[in-house]
Design an enzyme around this catalytic site. Structure first.
Site, PDB file in Angstrom:
ATOM      1  N   ARG A  95      11.790  -5.668   5.314  1.00 37.02           N
ATOM      2  CA  ARG A  95      11.487  -4.257   5.041  1.00 37.02           C
ATOM      3  C   ARG A  95      12.350  -3.303   5.860  1.00 37.02           C
ATOM      4  O   ARG A  95      12.605  -3.513   7.042  1.00 37.02           O
ATOM      5  CB  ARG A  95      10.024  -3.964   5.333  1.00 37.02           C
ATOM      6  N   ARG A 117      10.881  -1.454  11.349  1.00 39.40           N
ATOM      7  CA  ARG A 117       9.784  -1.123  12.248  1.00 39.40           C
ATOM      8  C   ARG A 117       9.681  -2.151  13.365  1.00 39.40           C
ATOM      9  O   ARG A 117       9.813  -3.343  13.123  1.00 39.40           O
ATOM     10  CB  ARG A 117       8.461  -1.081  11.448  1.00 39.40           C
ATOM     11  N   LYS A 148       0.834  -1.203   0.000  1.00 39.56           N
ATOM     12  CA  LYS A 148       0.000   0.000   0.000  1.00 39.56           C
ATOM     13  C   LYS A 148       0.875   1.262   0.000  1.00 39.56           C
ATOM     14  O   LYS A 148       0.660   2.172  -0.797  1.00 39.56           O
ATOM     15  CB  LYS A 148      -0.933   0.033   1.227  1.00 39.56           C
ATOM     16  N   ARG A 181      -9.951   1.049   8.325  1.00 37.58           N
ATOM     17  CA  ARG A 181      -9.495  -0.284   8.668  1.00 37.58           C
ATOM     18  C   ARG A 181     -10.539  -1.067   9.438  1.00 37.58           C
ATOM     19  O   ARG A 181     -10.299  -2.206   9.815  1.00 37.58           O
ATOM     20  CB  ARG A 181      -8.269  -0.119   9.552  1.00 37.58           C
ATOM     21  N   ARG A 202      -0.770  -8.825  13.429  1.00 36.39           N
ATOM     22  CA  ARG A 202      -1.321  -7.836  12.475  1.00 36.39           C
ATOM     23  C   ARG A 202      -2.137  -8.530  11.387  1.00 36.39           C
ATOM     24  O   ARG A 202      -3.172  -8.024  10.965  1.00 36.39           O
ATOM     25  CB  ARG A 202      -0.185  -7.020  11.848  1.00 36.39           C
TER      26      ARG A 202
END
Ligand code: AP5
Ligand code: MG
Ligand code: ZN
Length: 218
Positions: free
Chosen positions: A127, A160, A13, A88, A171
């Site tokens: 990431r 992160r 996203k 969300r 998540r």
């Protein structure tokens, strides 16, 4: 142009929203980035958000809705926006619809970026994010030109806290339980288009831009 980019954690996203927004001259509004900005600035909202983010839970709807609606009321978002990570929950989607109706506006569409679970987990494990502008990189699929620093502004890259394996699991569960119902919600409004997110970044962008332009035209 007003678009909601839907997709699971790690679907791309952030990667795609930034390109689509800049090509169309609209704002990229990412609720997760806004929370991380607050966190970096040490605000009360940032501290509150962290207690949920660290567990892979959602930040409560009331504070999230208020933050995002204020953000899309800022001058750079008046001509449109790509929403990334918001709404969300169905309650957030309802709140957005109410606000849009009140302003005599509507969403053009809600593209859903689809990626399989194994690939999501792999992407998040590799990431790295820019501390300055939050651009995502990936140690295998999307490296920065210079190791450890952002191509756009030279900012330091970091991983992160919520990309740790156990938080990623949580998540993904939260997504299935609370966010996946938005697919039916927007399908019911005739606004959903599905895009295969498991292709090269550039190919996903092409497909998304095509999907978006068909939505904006219709
Ligand atoms: P948020 O920051 O929104 O995280 P997320 O939804 O979990 O999504 P990600 O940012 O992890 O993934 P992405 O889809 O942006 O993927 P990216 O482009 O980085 O939310 C974080 C937390 O904040 C939530 O858990 C919650 O606590 C809170 N929060 C936020 N919004 C909220 C809301 N509305 N309500 C309540 N709470 C909220 O890409 C992932 C990786 O893959 C990168 O390394 C990238 O380089 C790579 N990649 C991207 N595309 C490709 C491709 N095509 N091929 C190969 N690799 C790719
Ligand atoms: Mg993101
Ligand atoms: Zn940067």
């Amino acid at each position: 142009m007003r678009i909601v980019l839907l997709g699971a954690p790690g679907a791309g996203k952030g990667t795609q929203a930034s390109v689509i927004a800049s090509r169309n001259g609209v704002a990229h509004v990412a609720s997760g980035d806004l929370f991380r900005k607050h966190l970096g600035e040490g605000t009360e909202l940032g501290k509150l958000a962290k207690t949920f983010m660290d567990k892979g839970d959602l930040v409560p709807d009331d504070v999230t809705v208020k933050m995002v609606l204020e953000r899309i009321g800022e001058p750079d978002a008046l001509g449109g926006y790509v929403l990334d990570g918001f709404p969300r929950t169905v309650a957030q989607a309802n709140a957005l619809d109410v606000a849009l109706r009140g302003a005599n506006q509507a969403l053009d569409g809600t593209p859903l970026v689809e990626v399989g679970t194994e690939e999501l987990v792999r992407r998040l494990a590799g990431r790295w994010i820019c501390r300055t502008c939050q651009t995502p990189y990936n140690e295998t699929t999307a490296r920065s030109k210079q190791a450890g620093s952002c191509d756009k502004d030279g900012g330091e890259l970091y991983q992160r806290d919520d990309d740790k394996a156990e938080v990623v699991r949580s998540r993904l569960e939260t997504y299935e339980k609370l966010t996946a119902p938005l697919v039916d919600y927007y399908e019911g409004q005739g606004k959903l288009v599905r895009v295969n997110g498991q292709q090269d970044v550039e190919k996903v962008t092409v497909d998304l831009l095509e999907a978006v332009s068909s939505l904006v035209m219709s």
